[in-house]
Structure formats: structure tokens, C-alpha cells
Design a protein around this motif. Structure first.
Motif, PDB file in Angstrom:
ATOM      1  N   VAL A 116      -1.429  39.829  22.367  1.00 49.28           N
ATOM      2  CA  VAL A 116      -0.331  39.108  22.246  1.00 49.28           C
ATOM      3  C   VAL A 116      -0.386  38.128  23.543  1.00 49.28           C
ATOM      4  N   TRP A 122      -2.301  32.732  26.179  1.00 52.23           N
ATOM      5  CA  TRP A 122      -3.107  33.001  25.025  1.00 52.23           C
ATOM      6  C   TRP A 122      -4.721  32.973  25.781  1.00 52.23           C
ATOM      7  N   THR A 194       7.683  37.993  20.501  1.00 49.56           N
ATOM      8  CA  THR A 194       8.103  39.480  20.865  1.00 49.56           C
ATOM      9  C   THR A 194       9.114  39.890  19.588  1.00 49.56           C
ATOM     10  N   LEU A 197       7.125  41.857  17.204  1.00 44.11           N
ATOM     11  CA  LEU A 197       6.110  42.825  17.690  1.00 44.11           C
ATOM     12  C   LEU A 197       6.398  44.150  16.764  1.00 44.11           C
ATOM     13  N   THR A 211      -2.112  41.908  26.353  1.00 44.66           N
ATOM     14  CA  THR A 211      -1.145  40.868  26.462  1.00 44.66           C
ATOM     15  C   THR A 211      -1.311  40.037  27.676  1.00 44.66           C
ATOM     16  N   CYS A 212      -0.864  38.544  27.565  1.00 41.00           N
ATOM     17  CA  CYS A 212      -1.101  37.918  28.700  1.00 41.00           C
ATOM     18  C   CYS A 212       0.023  36.890  28.188  1.00 41.00           C
ATOM     19  N   GLN A 218       5.294  40.080  28.629  1.00 41.03           N
ATOM     20  CA  GLN A 218       4.386  41.155  28.776  1.00 41.03           C
ATOM     21  C   GLN A 218       4.879  42.568  29.249  1.00 41.03           C
ATOM     22  N   VAL A 221       6.089  43.850  25.804  1.00 42.06           N
ATOM     23  CA  VAL A 221       4.951  44.231  24.926  1.00 42.06           C
ATOM     24  C   VAL A 221       4.287  45.680  25.708  1.00 42.06           C
ATOM     25  N   CYS A 232      -2.821  49.967  26.363  1.00 38.79           N
ATOM     26  CA  CYS A 232      -2.393  48.598  26.643  1.00 38.79           C
ATOM     27  C   CYS A 232      -2.782  48.199  27.911  1.00 38.79           C
ATOM     28  N   VAL A 234      -2.337  44.813  30.420  1.00 39.54           N
ATOM     29  CA  VAL A 234      -1.677  43.566  30.796  1.00 39.54           C
ATOM     30  C   VAL A 234      -2.685  42.538  31.586  1.00 39.54           C
TER      31      VAL A 234
END
Lengths: 275, 352
Positions: A116, A122, A194, A197, A211-212, A218, A221, A232, A234
């Protein structure tokens, strides 16, 4: 091994609006980069900018002889320093320290990953998308962008898709999916990434989420992934001075106390971070 | 010593280049050290220096210095021992150590300014006990004199840190920070008043016979007044300057950038302020001075020595280029050779 190296600008061009892509030729850094790591770039020898800029590595690629000597950095012009960076052109020298930081930490043997990215966030996920695809992992990219032009710049116009599928002849490209949301609805869902999501988490059986991007995104997420007990990662952005762990500028609050984004991160386990 | 590689001088001539200095009883093989807070305990830089030597050399001789030309070094030949990379320095000054752990400041901690930077780190450190059982154990084997920088909220805290460090043979000297703008109680508060500056100095003096360096703030009307006060109170040397108080504003949020509003300005932007402080204090006291403020080249080192500094510290330049200190050493040697200088000490206060 961290190297201090003079890299040569191969190209530096405007992808869209304030998004630029800088491609550098560097002898030792591209070979060593792991997805999620960054380089610390000096804005020229004579610059009034005395602090380096930490920039995520977007892609690495080889010349015709197969030497992995090219490094792609995608950056957003956010201030005087990054504005000055746009003035460098082919043949110019830029000094780098790299590779730096702890990159993405997907567990071995994962089957399906959700990546994400929000806006320029990205960028450090692009290399991960490529390497997971090459490993045969089903990859879903959920990208949030300002508009269709930015989305193309992040995901299409740059090397993202080519990279992801580049070294994967024989890999199952049907295991690669893109989902998009734009602020103005000019591509994909009209709204935040999101928003999509929960639907994705419900539909697919992810065993890794990375995710970033903006921290509010973040943290959403991270919360959604943790609620479903999905591993997960981050990636947190902080201002950095030294970039190597010495100055304590880039402090991140974690459940184990203050950590340094430059060496303990920028990638952290979601449950480590105190949001 | 590798200046012979940079010039065509015969080795026998090179051996008579003496770069050693004595900073208030601390013998340093050259005048270069690191400014507190920019270098942690040196571990991170040691790794980069050693790696740079490896990249350049292709192979690493374990017992002798690697002669290292490579990208990023601009064709200099660094003289770095890969086993003890920091041993090229005259001394290392550590990050500030306090009695108890300090968490550092909330919010943004740095901001760039033209030719400088502001910091509001807030002396984050794990406390003296963790320092002694952690970083100091590593430093003890690095073949470099260790100057421990000390912070405190009270005179008693400064003293307690010195007392704890007295039993550590790896410590060569103390630098007492009475000049940090980034903590609320203590810090700069002690350094802006000659009486309290003298009080802290005298307390630390009673606790140790080791070289005692007092670090002064430029954020006073007359720095020579504070310098004279700490000299009378028993200091062995004075380091100057700490950061210059400043602030930054975010026009989008219309708020100060830093939670504490004030932050410390460092980098080339403050070099003229630092030079002026060194020059004035050199006239005012007999103590040797450690010059700090915007130093990033061998020429800068020479300027500070001419203005009165016995030694100098590299600070913010470590961020701009982590190889700054070893590069300066090479350039300084070369400069001495081209100038026919055989003893670097002849530069101290030699301003005409």
C-alpha cells in the motif's frame, strides 16, 4: 557495506508535476541495495545545502553488459533542496552514502502480499513489488495518487511495471494486480486508497502487508493488518542529518523506546511503532 | 603518516612534521577531534571509514594502514587503519552523557538553514551507567584518546557523572557542556552566568584530576567574562563555541518548527562567530582552546589555530561528508609541507 561514492547523473527528468526521476550510475551501491533501503544524497560539493537528503531507492537496473550500476530515485520537490536537485543533469556528480537502513522484511514462504503506497510513498515499494513477483508471490499493489497523471508517473511511466515483470519471464504475471485510487477520480477509485483496504483484505488471503506514505494512511493500514493478524511492515520518513545512526535526528517512538529511522528503520514492524 | 604520498618530499623530511598538540594536559597526536553530538561514540563513522578504505584498496591489510584512493575521496589517499579507524584522530569527543537516561526532545529535531542547520535533539542519551558498560567498552580498544562530554540538570549531576567516570581507565578527559540551548533546566543556563559556570567547573575540578575542558556558549554578551570565570575555577581548557540559539518558522502551520521553539544553529554559517569567539577568548585567558564551529576544511583548521585554537573539532561537517575528518588530516599535512611548517603548534595564536 556502506559506501561513500561519487555517482554520475545519467538522467534527471520531470515525471509529472513535482515528481522527478533521477537515474544515477554508481559502481557499488545498486548491487547491494535491498528493497526498502535508501541512499543519502549530497546536493553538490559547493551547495549551501549542508544536509544530505535521504531518498528511497525506486529501482536498480543493469547496462547492456549486465552490470548492475544504475540506481533510480523518484523524488518529490518539497523545498529548496529538492528544487535544487532538479538542476542536476547528465554527467554531473552527486555524492551518495549507501545502501542505508533496514529494508522490507517479508517472511520466507509468503504467498500473497498487499503493498500500500500513498503518493511518493509508493517509491520504496516498487522494488519490493519486483522482487516479490520474481519470487512467485502474488502481489497486489494499492496505490493512492493525486490524479491519473501522478498514478502513471508512479506506476506506469517509470520503471515500476517493467521492473516487476522484467526478470520474471516464466513468472506468473497473472499473480500481479494493481488497485488505484486518485484524489480527483481521474483513475480508479475516487477517494483514498485506504477506502479500498477492507475490501481487498476481505477478498484475498494476504500473509504480508507493506506500506509507505503519509503516516495517517500508514497507521490505518497497520491497524487493519494487525486486526487480521497479518504480518505488516511500515516505512517511516524522518528528517535525517547523518543518516548512519549517530546524530539521533530521526527518532521514532517504538514500544521498545526511541529508535533511529536511519539504521533501525526506515522499515519497522507495524506493532513496534507508537503512532 | 602519508603526506609523502601527496607530495614528492623525501620520507626523512616528513618525519619531522610534528602535528601533536597538548590540550590542557591531554596529549593529542594531531589537533583534530569530533564535536559532541555529531559523532555519537564514533562506532558508525569507524565503520564507514573502514569500509571506504576497503572499497578503495580492494583488500585490507589487517595490521597496517590501508592507503585508499576511491570515488568520493577526490583522489586523496586516506590513512585509515581498518582495525582502529578512529585512531587517525587526535581525540574523540563523545555524545553528551548525563547521570540518568534522557529521552531527548519531541517533534522535529532538525531543520536546514542556509549554510547551516538547526538542531533540537535535546541530549538524548542512555545515561552514564549504560555508556560505561556499552560504548565505552568499545572505545577502550580504539587507540584514540576519549573525551567524554558531560551534561547535567544540576551541579550535583555533573559531579556525579565525573565521579562515575573516574573509575574508567578508558576516559582521557572531560568536556563539560554548560552551553546546550536544547534542554530546559541546566545546559545553557549554567554557561550564560559566570558565577554558575565557575560553580560547575569548581565542582568537577574537585572530582577529578583529569583534563577538564569547559564548553562555552556564544549566546552571551561577553564570552570572555565566562571564560575568565571558568579559568579561575580550575578548568584546564575551554572549548568554543556550542551552537548559536535560533529558530525556524513554518508558514503553512504558522507555528515554530521546533516544539521548544529555540534550536541550536551549527555549520559553516556560524564559523565567523566561532572564530571571533576563539580570537577574543585567546586574548583573555591563558588556557588552551578547542575551536568548534563550521569547520570543514584544512584551511578552516588553520584559521582557527591562527586565531588561537590549540585543537579543533569537526561537527556538522560530519553530516555533509562522513569522511571530512580523515580528508582534512590529509590536506592539513599537505598544507604544512607546502608551507614548510614543521611543527603545527607554531600556528597557535600566530595571527599577525
Amino acid at each position: 557495506m556502506k559506501t561513500v561514492e561519487d555517482a554520475i547523473v545519467d538522467s534527471n527528468w520531470q515525471l509529472a508535476g513535482d515528481l522527478w526521476q533521477l537515474v544515477l550510475r554508481s559502481k557499488s551501491i545498486p548491487k547491494q541495495i535491498e528493497p526498502g533501503q535508501f541512499v543519502h544524497l549530497r546536493l553538490g560539493e559547493k551547495s549551501e545545502h549542508i544536509l544530505r537528503r535521504p531518498l528511497s531507492v525506486h529501482d536498480v537496473f543493469a547496462d547492456q553488459n549486465g552490470n548492475f550500476e544504475y540506481l533510480s530515485l523518484v523524488y518529490q520537490v518539497v523545498g529548496e533542496g529538492t528544487d535544487y536537485l532538479t538542476t542536476f543533469s547528465k554527467g554531473d556528480t552527486l555524492n551518495l552514502i549507501g545502501p542505508l537502513g533496514r529494508g522490507w522484511q517479508p517472511a520466507r514462504g509468503i504467498n500473497s502480499a498487499l503493498l500500500v503506497g500513498g503518493g511518493v510513498g509508493w517509491v520504496p515499494l516498487a522494488l519490493l513489488a519486483g522482487s516479490l513477483t520474481a519470487m512467485g508471490v502474488e502481489v497486489h499493489c494499492l496505490i493512492g495518487a493525486r490524479n491519473a497523471e501522478y498514478y502513471d508517473a508512479l506506476a506506469g511511466g517509470a520503471d515500476f511495471r517493467p521492473y516487476a515483470l522484467r526478470d520474471t519471464q516464466g513468472a506468473d504475471t497473472e499473480k500481479f494486480f494493481e488497485h488505484v485510487a486518485t484524489d480527483d477520480g481521474s483513475a480508479g477509485h475516487h477517494g483514498f486508497n485506504t477506502d479500498l483496504l477492507e475490501g481487498l483484505l476481505a477478498k484475498y488471503n494476504f500473509d504480508y502487508v507493506a506500506t509507505c506514505g503519509p503516516e495517517p494512511m500508514q497507521s490505518k493500514v497497520a491497524a487493519a493488518a494487525m486486526a487480521r493478524e497479518i504480518d505488516c511492515d511500515v516505512s517511516l520518513e524522518r528528517r535525517m542529518a547523518c543518516g548512519v545512526g549517530a546524530c539521533l535526528s530521526c527518532a521514532v517512538d517504538t514500544v521498545d523506546g526511541s529508535k533511529r529511522a536511519c539504521v533501525d528503520g526506515p522499515v519497522f514492524k507495524a506493532q513496534e511503532v507508537v503512532w | 603518516m602519508n603526506a609523502q604520498n601527496a607530495t614528492n618530499e623525501a620520507p626523512s623530511e616528513m618525519q619531522i612534521l610534528d602535528m601533536s598538540v597538548n590540550l590542557g594536559g591531554l596529549e593529542m597526536k594531531n589537533p583534530l577531534t569530533t564535536a559532541s553530538g555529531t559523532f555519537a561514540s564514533g562506532m558508525e563513522y569507524a565503520e564507514i571509514w573502514a569500509d571506504s578504505a576497503k572499497v578503495c584498496d580492494g583488500h585490507v591489510p589487517s595490521s597496517q594502514a590501508a592507503q585508499a584512493p576511491c570515488g568520493g575521496l577526490n583522489h586523496r589517499q586516506l590513512s585509515i587503519n581498518p582495525d582502529t579507524p578512529l585512531s587517525c584522530l587526535g581525540a574523540i569527543i563523545t555524545k553528551g552523557v548525563s547521570l540518568n537516561p534522557w529521552p531527548g526532545n519531541d517533534g522535529l529535531r532538525i531543520a536546514e538553514s542556509a549554510n547551516g542547520m538547526l538542531n533540537s535533539i535535546g541530549l538524548q542519551n542512555p545515561g552514564v551507567e549504560a555508556f560505561c558498560t556499552g560504548d565505552l567498552v568499545w572505545l577502550a580498544n580504539q587507540d584514540v584518546p576519549v573525551i567524554v562530554n558531560i551534561s547535567g540538570h544540576s551541579v550535583a549531576e555533573y559531579m556525579a557523572v565525573v565521579e562515575r567516570l573516574e573509575s574508567e581507565p578508558a576516559v582521557s578527559a572531560y568536556e563539560i557542556n554548560i552551553s546546550c540551548p536544547n534542554v530546559d533546566s541546566g545546559g545553557m543556563g549554567f554557561g550564560t552566568d559566570p558565577l554558575t559556570a565557575a560553580e560547575v567547573t569548581a565542582a568537577c575540578r574537585t572530582a577529578s584530576k583529569r583534563p577538564l575542558i569547559i564548553k562555552l556558549t556564544p549566546n552571551v554578551t561577553d564570552i570572555t567574562e565566562v571564560a575568565r570565570a571558568v579559568e579561575s575555577a580550575g578548568a584546564d581548557a575551554i572549548s568554543l563555541i556550542n551552537t548559536v540559539a535560533g529558530m525556524a518558522v513554518d508558514i503553512h502551520t504558522r507555528r515554530p518548527v521546533f516544539d521548544r521553539v529555540v534550536a541550536g544553529l551549527s555549520g559553516p554559517a556560524i564559523k565567523p562567530i566561532a572564530l571571533w569567539a576563539v580570537y577574543r577568548v585567546y586574548q583573555a585567558v591563558k588556557l588552551p582552546l578547542l575551536g568548534i564551529g563550521g569547520i570543514r576544511s584544512a584551511e578552516d583548521v588553520v584559521e582557527f589555530m591562527l586565531a588561537g585554537a590549540t585543537a579543533v573539532a569537526i561537527g556538522t561537517a560530519n553530516f555533509t561528508d562522513p569522511l571530512t575528518a580523515p580528508k582534512i588530516l590529509v590536506d592539513l599535512k599537505e598544507w604544512c609541507v607546502t608551507q614548510g611548517i614543521k611543527n603545527l603548534r607554531e600556528l597557535i595564536g600566530a595571527l599577525r
